[in-house]
Scaffold this motif. Structure first.
Motif, PDB file in Angstrom:
ATOM      1  N   GLY A 193       0.823  -1.203   0.000  1.00 23.73           N
ATOM      2  CA  GLY A 193       0.000   0.000   0.000  1.00 23.73           C
ATOM      3  C   GLY A 193       0.853   1.247   0.000  1.00 23.73           C
ATOM      4  N   ILE A 194       0.482   2.219   0.816  1.00 20.62           N
ATOM      5  CA  ILE A 194       1.141   3.518   0.791  1.00 20.62           C
ATOM      6  C   ILE A 194       1.362   4.011   2.219  1.00 20.62           C
ATOM      7  N   LYS A 195       2.512   4.607   2.445  1.00 27.22           N
ATOM      8  CA  LYS A 195       2.874   5.078   3.786  1.00 27.22           C
ATOM      9  C   LYS A 195       2.757   6.590   3.922  1.00 27.22           C
ATOM     10  N   ASN A 196       2.816   7.302   2.787  1.00 29.74           N
ATOM     11  CA  ASN A 196       2.751   8.757   2.796  1.00 29.74           C
ATOM     12  C   ASN A 196       1.583   9.217   1.919  1.00 29.74           C
ATOM     13  N   THR A 197       0.875  10.240   2.362  1.00 26.16           N
ATOM     14  CA  THR A 197      -0.294  10.704   1.627  1.00 26.16           C
ATOM     15  C   THR A 197       0.112  11.282   0.271  1.00 26.16           C
ATOM     16  N   LEU A 198      -0.799  11.204  -0.674  1.00 26.87           N
ATOM     17  CA  LEU A 198      -0.495  11.632  -2.042  1.00 26.87           C
ATOM     18  C   LEU A 198      -0.259  13.129  -2.157  1.00 26.87           C
ATOM     19  N   ASP A 199      -0.819  13.917  -1.247  1.00 24.34           N
ATOM     20  CA  ASP A 199      -0.643  15.366  -1.334  1.00 24.34           C
ATOM     21  C   ASP A 199       0.676  15.835  -0.733  1.00 24.34           C
ATOM     22  N   GLY A 200       1.482  14.887  -0.249  1.00 22.74           N
ATOM     23  CA  GLY A 200       2.796  15.244   0.281  1.00 22.74           C
ATOM     24  C   GLY A 200       2.774  15.886   1.646  1.00 22.74           C
ATOM     25  N   SER A 201       1.639  15.832   2.344  1.00 27.13           N
ATOM     26  CA  SER A 201       1.525  16.516   3.632  1.00 27.13           C
ATOM     27  C   SER A 201       2.158  15.749   4.782  1.00 27.13           C
ATOM     28  N   GLY A 202       2.438  14.457   4.585  1.00 31.72           N
ATOM     29  CA  GLY A 202       3.046  13.673   5.653  1.00 31.72           C
ATOM     30  C   GLY A 202       2.641  12.223   5.562  1.00 31.72           C
ATOM     31  N   THR A 203       2.766  11.528   6.680  1.00 24.59           N
ATOM     32  CA  THR A 203       2.473  10.101   6.687  1.00 24.59           C
ATOM     33  C   THR A 203       0.977   9.853   6.813  1.00 24.59           C
ATOM     34  N   VAL A 204       0.564   8.683   6.377  1.00 21.25           N
ATOM     35  CA  VAL A 204      -0.817   8.261   6.553  1.00 21.25           C
ATOM     36  C   VAL A 204      -1.155   8.212   8.039  1.00 21.25           C
ATOM     37  N   ARG A 205      -0.217   7.731   8.823  1.00 16.81           N
ATOM     38  CA  ARG A 205      -0.452   7.593  10.268  1.00 16.81           C
ATOM     39  C   ARG A 205      -0.784   8.938  10.904  1.00 16.81           C
ATOM     40  N   SER A 206      -0.053   9.993  10.538  1.00 23.09           N
ATOM     41  CA  SER A 206      -0.318  11.302  11.133  1.00 23.09           C
ATOM     42  C   SER A 206      -1.608  11.913  10.595  1.00 23.09           C
ATOM     43  N   ALA A 207      -1.932  11.640   9.346  1.00 24.76           N
ATOM     44  CA  ALA A 207      -3.141  12.214   8.751  1.00 24.76           C
ATOM     45  C   ALA A 207      -4.411  11.623   9.351  1.00 24.76           C
ATOM     46  N   LEU A 208      -4.396  10.328   9.640  1.00 33.17           N
ATOM     47  CA  LEU A 208      -5.601   9.649  10.119  1.00 33.17           C
ATOM     48  C   LEU A 208      -5.705   9.599  11.637  1.00 33.17           C
ATOM     49  N   LYS A 209      -4.669  10.039  12.335  1.00 27.24           N
ATOM     50  CA  LYS A 209      -4.677  10.192  13.788  1.00 27.24           C
ATOM     51  C   LYS A 209      -5.180   8.936  14.505  1.00 27.24           C
ATOM     52  N   GLU A 210      -6.206   9.089  15.360  1.00 26.10           N
ATOM     53  CA  GLU A 210      -6.627   7.967  16.199  1.00 26.10           C
ATOM     54  C   GLU A 210      -7.262   6.833  15.401  1.00 26.10           C
ATOM     55  N   HIS A 211      -7.646   7.104  14.153  1.00 21.12           N
ATOM     56  CA  HIS A 211      -8.234   6.065  13.318  1.00 21.12           C
ATOM     57  C   HIS A 211      -7.199   5.295  12.495  1.00 21.12           C
ATOM     58  N   ALA A 212      -5.954   5.744  12.534  1.00 21.20           N
ATOM     59  CA  ALA A 212      -4.936   5.138  11.675  1.00 21.20           C
ATOM     60  C   ALA A 212      -4.737   3.663  11.965  1.00 21.20           C
ATOM     61  N   SER A 213      -4.697   3.289  13.234  1.00 19.18           N
ATOM     62  CA  SER A 213      -4.407   1.900  13.599  1.00 19.18           C
ATOM     63  C   SER A 213      -5.516   0.956  13.144  1.00 19.18           C
ATOM     64  N   ALA A 214      -6.776   1.336  13.389  1.00 17.07           N
ATOM     65  CA  ALA A 214      -7.888   0.470  13.002  1.00 17.07           C
ATOM     66  C   ALA A 214      -7.929   0.284  11.493  1.00 17.07           C
ATOM     67  N   LEU A 215      -7.724   1.368  10.733  1.00 20.72           N
ATOM     68  CA  LEU A 215      -7.764   1.246   9.274  1.00 20.72           C
ATOM     69  C   LEU A 215      -6.587   0.428   8.765  1.00 20.72           C
ATOM     70  N   GLU A 216      -5.428   0.601   9.375  1.00 21.38           N
ATOM     71  CA  GLU A 216      -4.254  -0.169   8.958  1.00 21.38           C
ATOM     72  C   GLU A 216      -4.452  -1.657   9.233  1.00 21.38           C
ATOM     73  N   GLU A 217      -5.043  -1.991  10.361  1.00 18.95           N
ATOM     74  CA  GLU A 217      -5.318  -3.398  10.650  1.00 18.95           C
ATOM     75  C   GLU A 217      -6.351  -3.962   9.673  1.00 18.95           C
ATOM     76  N   GLY A 218      -7.349  -3.149   9.328  1.00 17.23           N
ATOM     77  CA  GLY A 218      -8.322  -3.583   8.337  1.00 17.23           C
ATOM     78  C   GLY A 218      -7.684  -3.807   6.983  1.00 17.23           C
ATOM     79  N   LYS A 219      -6.784  -2.916   6.605  1.00 18.26           N
ATOM     80  CA  LYS A 219      -6.054  -3.084   5.339  1.00 18.26           C
ATOM     81  C   LYS A 219      -5.257  -4.369   5.337  1.00 18.26           C
TER      82      LYS A 219
END
Length: 568
Positions: A399-425
């Motif tokens: 998949g992808i670790k950094n957002t397409l707009d170059g703003s930073g990591t997926v983890r920082s963009a999705l905050k508290e929801h990042a872990s649940a979505l990553e586990e679902g992925k």
């Protein structure tokens, strides 16, 4: 009192009990100690009793002895294992501080019932981790979403509006200074005494290691405890290929921080490598670039190339500590989490075979006998369970670790929801990969139905971890999505039958949705997905109650330690 948590507070001690922190703590406030955080959820009753509604929760764990065959290990290696377990115990105590707060022993001493006390030990506090963190003891307030990582009275808005530097710092505790402003204290200072001792133990263990790469990793990890600079030791960990003994130790996962998902919790695993099983798994790593290219999503969402050094290995785990030992137990590991290391080197996937076997035998098979139609139960196999779990971990690297707009990591963009979505992925992409590798002939054991039906039974297993678990929430989302897609059907007896023809399409569509949300860094989109589908409906609630009524354990817990291994 811990040295770092009493440093730079002389002025506060002079001021005395001036009320700077608004959390009702009965002790004198301290700028760095933050002992108000340590007891913020409790009013310090003289004793704790089990709440009536929790009386049926005490038997949800199946007890397993963690042992291993140490006869083939040298005296130096056995001594080294003892040191690694000692260092792990320090990680365990540090996690207690992060999850519950100070005075663990005082808290446990107020629980008269040995059975209830053991349940509190498993949960690292008075909150049931497999029941949405509900309090199970009298005199207990709700668990803070930020655990002990942040001040009790801090709001999300205050944190986001503050001028605090490095807000997303994995390795710091957020406290208040003497003026009441938010400040952060590095773990190496906040937990200085404990981390110095852990560092010394790793250095001593390194001196006993006959594997040069492992000794180097231990030394670098020991240094990281004192500096909070973990990346170089992560790179060193990626270079280890032939060490028969393994330890995963330090502040690693961010699941405990349910407020933002920023702060890393201390944990440890001590592991024995299964060389025969590891050899069987090694071939799959070579398929990662090809599998990344074939992901069912637009090209820009799979443009990153997984590191070429990714590997797969199997282990027997002999000791869990800290976050890894709290509530539901990890049976496979995909690390490091550092996105830069992942892109440069990939990740290592560690399959914890003995813990996996325990969950399969005592939980997954009994679940299938209650909820899967009889004609499909033959497809519940340990081979499929092992592979689905393994490729879940492999899929973390896709998949992808950094957002397409170059703003930073997926983890920082999705905050508290990042872990649940990553586990679902990881779950859906893992199943997607199994299907692809079966078609290529790379997987030669079993048939697709084995992997699909075992996967379905595993959804029920993981949903029982509850909404406070990233894995539990991910499985709720997947269950509801698959249900709407027609990937399974539930008959009048409450038994489930997997629709083999539709399951593959459901996996592809959910994979596309999750990968797109991650690449776009779409926080609102993920929040809506969690709100709409991260829930347990009435039919699923009935099914879960059926499992509880049948006394099927929710998870395992471990009897472990040097005495059990003959190392004391």
């Amino acid at each position: 009192m811990y040295l770092a948590r009493s440093t730079a507070i002389t002025l506060i001690m002079v001021i005395g009990t001036a009320s700077i922190f608004l959390n009702g703590c009965s002790e004198a406030p301290k700028a760095v100690d933050s002992s108000e955080q340590a007891t913020k959820q409790q009013d310090k009753p003289t004793s704790y009793e089990l709440l009536a509604e929790a009386k049926d929760r005490l038997n949800i764990y199946y007890s397993v002895d963690l042992t291993g065959d140490l006869a083939k290990y040298s005296d130096n290696q056995r001594e080294m294992l003892g040191l690694l377990i000692d260092a792990s115990k320090i990680m365990d105590n540090l996690f207690w501080l992060q999850a519950y707060g100070d005075n663990k022993e005082g808290f446990l001493a107020k629980i008269a019932s040995p059975e209830v006390r053991r349940f509190a030990e498993i949960n690292y506090g008075p909150w049931d981790r497999l029941d949405g963190d509900k309090p199970f003891l009298t005199g207990t307030k709700e668990k803070s979403l930020g655990a002990q990582f942040y001040p009790a009275d801090m709001t999300k808005q205050e944190f986001e509006d503050s001028d605090l530097k490095n807000k997303e710092n994995l390795y710091s505790m957020v406290t208040r200074d003497i003026e009441g402003k938010l400040t952060s204290v590095p773990y190496s200072e906040y937990f200085v005494e404990e981390l110095h001792k852990a560092s010394e133990l790793l250095i001593e263990a390194a001196s006993l290691a006959d594997n040069e790469e492992f000794a180097n990793y231990l030394a670098m990890r020991a240094e990281a405890f004192l500096t909070d600079k973990y990346q170089e030791s992560d790179f060193a960990w990626m270079e280890m290929k032939t060490n028969p003994i393994e330890v995963v130790i330090g502040p690693i996962e961010t699941y405990e921080d349910q407020l933002f998902g920023y702060r890393a919790a201390f944990e440890s695993y001590v592991l024995l490598k299964d060389l025969a099983w590891s050899e069987r798994l090694a071939k799959y790593a070579a398929y990662l670039p090809e599998l990344q290219t074939g992901l069912p999503v637009d090209a820009e969402y799979k443009a990153e190339v997984p590191g070429a050094n990714a590997d797969l290995n199997a282990y027997d785990v002999i000791y869990y500590a800290g976050h890894s030992n709290a509530g539901s137990k990890t049976i496979a590991i995909n690390l490091p989490n550092d996105e830069e290391v992942q892109l440069a080197k990939g990740t290592r996937r560690l399959q914890l075979k003995n813990a996996m076997q325990a969950k399969f035998d005592h939980i997954l098979v009994p679940i299938s006998e209650q909820l899967i139609v009889p004609e499909q139960r033959k497809h519940i196999t340990f081979t499929a369970f092992f592979a689905n779990t393994m490729f879940h971990e492999v899929a973390h690297g896709l998949g992808i670790k950094n957002t397409l707009d170059g703003s930073g990591t997926v983890r920082s963009a999705l905050k508290e929801h990042a872990s649940a979505l990553e586990e679902g992925k990881a779950d859906v992409l893992g199943l997607y990969m199994v299907e692809q590798l079966l078609n290529k002939g790379a997987i030669t054991e079993g048939q697709l139905e084995d992997y699909y039906v075992t996967f379905m039974a595993s959804i029920f297993r993981s949903v029982r971890f509850g909404a406070s678990s990233a894995h539990g929430k991910a499985n709720m989302i997947r269950f509801n999505y698959f249900n709407e897609f027609g990937a399974f059907q539930r008959d009048e007896n409450g038994l489930y039958k997997v629709n083999i023809d539709k399951m593959g399409d459901a996996v592809s569509e959910l994979s596309r949705l999750i990968l797109t949300l991650q690449g776009d860094g779409d926080y609102d989109g993920v929040a809506n997905l969690v709100a709409e589908k991260g829930v347990i409906g009435s039919s699923l609630a009935e099914d879960l109650q059926k499992l509880a009524d049948a006394d099927i354990p929710v998870d395992v817990t471990f009897n472990q330690g040097k005495a059990l291994l003959g190392l004391d």
